[in-house]
Design a protein around this motif. Sequence first.
Motif, PDB file in Angstrom:
ATOM      1  N   LYS A   1       0.674  -1.112  -0.032  1.00 64.16           N
ATOM      2  CA  LYS A   1      -0.027   0.040  -0.049  1.00 64.16           C
ATOM      3  C   LYS A   1       0.796   1.240  -0.057  1.00 64.16           C
ATOM      4  N   THR A   2       1.969   1.283   0.592  1.00 69.08           N
ATOM      5  CA  THR A   2       2.977   2.393   0.702  1.00 69.08           C
ATOM      6  C   THR A   2       3.577   2.464  -0.589  1.00 69.08           C
ATOM      7  N   LEU A   3       3.802   1.470  -1.201  1.00 70.31           N
ATOM      8  CA  LEU A   3       4.456   1.597  -2.552  1.00 70.31           C
ATOM      9  C   LEU A   3       3.258   2.281  -3.483  1.00 70.31           C
ATOM     10  N   HIS A   4       2.281   1.571  -3.332  1.00 69.16           N
ATOM     11  CA  HIS A   4       1.157   2.010  -4.249  1.00 69.16           C
ATOM     12  C   HIS A   4       0.910   3.526  -4.190  1.00 69.16           C
ATOM     13  N   SER A   5       0.964   4.216  -2.892  1.00 62.35           N
ATOM     14  CA  SER A   5       0.834   5.456  -2.843  1.00 62.35           C
ATOM     15  C   SER A   5       1.921   6.208  -3.213  1.00 62.35           C
ATOM     16  N   ARG A   6       3.315   5.727  -3.262  1.00 62.94           N
ATOM     17  CA  ARG A   6       4.623   6.371  -3.966  1.00 62.94           C
ATOM     18  C   ARG A   6       4.264   6.448  -5.408  1.00 62.94           C
ATOM     19  N   VAL A   7       3.709   5.471  -6.137  1.00 61.65           N
ATOM     20  CA  VAL A   7       3.580   5.433  -7.716  1.00 61.65           C
ATOM     21  C   VAL A   7       2.548   6.563  -7.858  1.00 61.65           C
ATOM     22  N   ALA A   8       1.660   7.067  -6.846  1.00 65.16           N
ATOM     23  CA  ALA A   8       0.843   7.976  -7.004  1.00 65.16           C
ATOM     24  C   ALA A   8      -0.087   8.172  -8.287  1.00 65.16           C
ATOM     25  N   GLY A   9      -0.739   7.325  -8.200  1.00 62.38           N
ATOM     26  CA  GLY A   9      -1.905   7.158  -9.561  1.00 62.38           C
ATOM     27  C   GLY A   9      -1.384   6.961 -10.954  1.00 62.38           C
ATOM     28  N   ARG A  10      -0.054   6.821 -11.132  1.00 58.75           N
ATOM     29  CA  ARG A  10       0.373   6.590 -12.396  1.00 58.75           C
ATOM     30  C   ARG A  10       0.032   5.202 -12.754  1.00 58.75           C
ATOM     31  N   LEU A  11      -0.318   5.089 -14.194  1.00 57.68           N
ATOM     32  CA  LEU A  11      -0.532   3.732 -14.627  1.00 57.68           C
ATOM     33  C   LEU A  11       0.814   3.119 -15.163  1.00 57.68           C
ATOM     34  N   ILE A  12       1.956   3.688 -15.929  1.00 61.17           N
ATOM     35  CA  ILE A  12       3.145   3.398 -16.146  1.00 61.17           C
ATOM     36  C   ILE A  12       4.266   3.906 -15.340  1.00 61.17           C
ATOM     37  N   ILE A  13       4.899   2.980 -14.940  1.00 57.41           N
ATOM     38  CA  ILE A  13       6.302   3.501 -14.222  1.00 57.41           C
ATOM     39  C   ILE A  13       7.424   2.871 -14.725  1.00 57.41           C
ATOM     40  N   HIS A  14       8.509   3.596 -14.849  1.00 55.24           N
ATOM     41  CA  HIS A  14       9.898   3.344 -15.212  1.00 55.24           C
ATOM     42  C   HIS A  14      10.541   2.242 -14.220  1.00 55.24           C
ATOM     43  N   VAL A  15      10.946   1.276 -14.878  1.00 59.64           N
ATOM     44  CA  VAL A  15      11.923  -0.051 -13.911  1.00 59.64           C
ATOM     45  C   VAL A  15      12.846   0.507 -12.929  1.00 59.64           C
ATOM     46  N   ASP A  16      13.588   1.670 -13.391  1.00 60.25           N
ATOM     47  CA  ASP A  16      14.594   2.141 -12.427  1.00 60.25           C
ATOM     48  C   ASP A  16      13.891   2.903 -11.309  1.00 60.25           C
ATOM     49  N   GLU A  17      13.037   3.785 -11.499  1.00 57.82           N
ATOM     50  CA  GLU A  17      12.207   4.442 -10.295  1.00 57.82           C
ATOM     51  C   GLU A  17      11.430   3.312  -9.293  1.00 57.82           C
ATOM     52  N   LEU A  18      10.859   2.349 -10.028  1.00 60.79           N
ATOM     53  CA  LEU A  18      10.184   1.445  -9.195  1.00 60.79           C
ATOM     54  C   LEU A  18      11.433   0.468  -8.334  1.00 60.79           C
ATOM     55  N   ALA A  19      12.319   0.222  -9.119  1.00 61.90           N
ATOM     56  CA  ALA A  19      13.389  -0.487  -8.339  1.00 61.90           C
ATOM     57  C   ALA A  19      13.933   0.372  -7.183  1.00 61.90           C
ATOM     58  N   GLN A  20      14.027   1.643  -7.211  1.00 59.95           N
ATOM     59  CA  GLN A  20      14.377   2.342  -6.020  1.00 59.95           C
ATOM     60  C   GLN A  20      13.432   2.512  -4.842  1.00 59.95           C
TER      61      GLN A  20
END
Length: 183
Positions: A46-65
Amino acid sequence: MLLLLSDFFSCSYFEALCRGKSPPVREQSGQVGLCNWAELTPELLKTLHSRVAGRLIIHVDELAQMWKALNLPTDLFNSVMNVGHFMEEIEWLKFLVLACSALGVTITKTLKIVCEVLSCNHGPPQIPFSTFQFLYTYIAEVDGEISASHVSRMLSYIEQEIIGPNGIITVNDFTQNPRVRLE
């Protein structure tokens, strides 16, 4: 795609969990343990989801961080990446449902967890039926043991018999109804 030997175990482990089977057990070999990694929980997702902040697509490097910042196991991240065949641009909801499957073991439990992660209210976990439809179709496809016709029948039944005019599905709609069998 070629897998490194260390990734092979992770991929096998995650695939077994995704399919609701007992995962393989890694033998102790003097390797550094995962004791300093956080255990994956719905709250961390849930914390990770909130950090993605509603985006549908995220870059692998950002998600890995983000994953690393939460101190989550790198081998689990790599397994989700492998199972989802993700590259540079990741469809967030697909990644999320696969990560939830590491906790849920079965498709029903996985969808329950993802509803809890995605739900914004303080009552029973609920999400738009369209989101549920997308997630169920995807996780069933990845699982590979549930026919597309079964998925279609279940979604049709839920949409016609359960979902009201608000277009929302609650966890109880698919966990407590004996006519809904997602597996």
